[in-house]
Design a protein around this motif. Structure first.
Motif, PDB file in Angstrom:
ATOM      1  N   ASN A 277       0.822  -1.194   0.000  1.00 24.49           N
ATOM      2  CA  ASN A 277       0.000   0.000   0.000  1.00 24.49           C
ATOM      3  C   ASN A 277       0.860   1.249   0.000  1.00 24.49           C
ATOM      4  OD1 ASN A 277       0.868   0.415   2.695  1.00 24.49           O
ATOM      5  ND2 ASN A 277      -0.916  -0.600   3.549  1.00 24.49           N
ATOM      6  N   VAL A 278       0.194   2.394  -0.101  1.00 25.70           N
ATOM      7  CA  VAL A 278       0.852   3.693  -0.024  1.00 25.70           C
ATOM      8  C   VAL A 278       0.214   4.478   1.111  1.00 25.70           C
ATOM      9  CG1 VAL A 278       1.327   5.869  -1.230  1.00 25.70           C
ATOM     10  CG2 VAL A 278       1.359   3.711  -2.497  1.00 25.70           C
ATOM     11  N   SER A 279       1.047   5.042   1.971  1.00 25.67           N
ATOM     12  CA  SER A 279       0.570   5.840   3.104  1.00 25.67           C
ATOM     13  C   SER A 279       0.616   7.312   2.760  1.00 25.67           C
ATOM     14  CB  SER A 279       1.442   5.583   4.343  1.00 25.67           C
ATOM     15  OG  SER A 279       1.337   4.242   4.764  1.00 25.67           O
ATOM     16  N   ILE A 280      -0.398   8.050   3.226  1.00 24.94           N
ATOM     17  CA  ILE A 280      -0.471   9.494   3.022  1.00 24.94           C
ATOM     18  C   ILE A 280      -0.343  10.175   4.379  1.00 24.94           C
ATOM     19  CG2 ILE A 280      -1.857  11.403   2.146  1.00 24.94           C
ATOM     20  CD1 ILE A 280      -3.321   9.451   0.340  1.00 24.94           C
ATOM     21  N   PHE A 281       0.634  11.108   4.476  1.00 22.81           N
ATOM     22  CA  PHE A 281       0.859  11.859   5.710  1.00 22.81           C
ATOM     23  C   PHE A 281       0.585  13.340   5.446  1.00 22.81           C
ATOM     24  CE2 PHE A 281       3.445   8.087   6.187  1.00 22.81           C
ATOM     25  CZ  PHE A 281       3.294   7.731   7.508  1.00 22.81           C
TER      26      PHE A 281
END
Length: 281
Positions: A277-281
């Protein structure tokens, strides 16, 4: 990797919160099989190398699937384990097609433009202010090409000494042309001038603040702080332009992060290879 505008004060990196993640393991649109690299463009799109699905996927800034391009193969526009990505000033997409030992360049819609062949497992890409293409190879050297793919120069040799490289895995180019290289094998960061002459290094193997364990790709913010994907420590570390440790984030949220990108709004994107997955901060 190009410098991106950021609106988050550097002292607040420690307080960054995970907003959301997107993606899961699979073959369908929006699913991944080891997303190794991420970048963003002027349209605020997120561009991800879906490495073992042998394709590139493009998402909105909130992680909604938009389109994909590429499939497994050796022809123009096809891939074999693409593992690094960058965009130039015209939003052209440059991909390290590692298994095919080449770089491919596409327009913003995924249309094939050109290729640079004869490389040996390209592992990272950096783009400077003149759209020159910097490529690291697992054989432990950096090659530099014009925007049209013409060879300019190369530097680096395998080893652990000053100016030597062990599995270079990330490249970032500062506004004055200095070349920053992360070394997966030596657990450190080295800085070279625009001609490839060694300037300095920082980082040692370990888990403490400022130490690294198999660092991967990097990005510079607008203040030229360096954000490093510290893969085996499952975190992002932030250093100033002199290599001094500033902050870290992502602990407990990331699963083998290998890349990082910042869009014009200051949103940060980090792929977790083993989390699919890709995390968004």
């Amino acid at each position: 990797m190009e410098v991106r505008k950021r609106i988050i004060p550097s002292q607040d990196y420690n307080q960054l919160q995970l907003q959301k993640t997107f993606g899961k393991k699979g073959l369908e649109n929006g699913e991944f099989k080891h997303p190794y690299s991420v970048t963003t463009n002027s349209f605020l799109q997120i561009i991800v190398t879906d490495t073992y699905n042998h394709r590139i996927q493009v998402f909105s800034q909130k992680g909604q699937f938009l389109f994909k391009f590429g499939s497994q193969g050796k022809e123009d526009g096809e891939f074999n384990s693409p593992n690094a990505i960058a965009v130039d000033a015209n939003d052209n997409i440059i991909v390290a097609d590692s298994g095919n030992n080449r770089i491919q360049k596409f327009d913003p819609n995924g249309k094939f433009l050109l290729k640079i062949e004869g490389l040996k497992q390209p592992s990272a890409i950096g783009i400077d202010g003149h759209d020159q293409i910097f490529v690291s190879e697992y054989i432990s050297q950096i090659q530099v090409f014009s925007p049209n793919g013409e060879f300019r120069f190369k530097f680096g040799a395998k080893g652990s000494g000053v100016g030597e490289l062990a599995t270079p895995s990330g490249i970032a180019i500062t506004s004055n042309g200095n070349i920053i290289v992360s070394e997966f094998g030596n657990h450190r960061i080295q800085i070279f001038d625009q001609n490839g002459k060694y300037l300095k290094m920082f980082g040692t193997k370990g888990k403490l603040n400022g130490q690294l364990l198999h660092p991967y790709q990097m990005v510079l913010d607008s203040q030229e702080n360096l954000l490093v994907a510290d893969s085996n420590n499952n975190r992002i570390q932030v250093f100033d332009s002199n290599g001094f440790y500033l902050a870290q984030f992502g602990q407990g949220k990331l699963n083998y992060p290998t890349s990082i990108a910042i869009n014009q709004m200051g949103t940060i994107y980090v792929p977790s290879v083993n989390g699919f997955n890709v995390s968004i901060f």
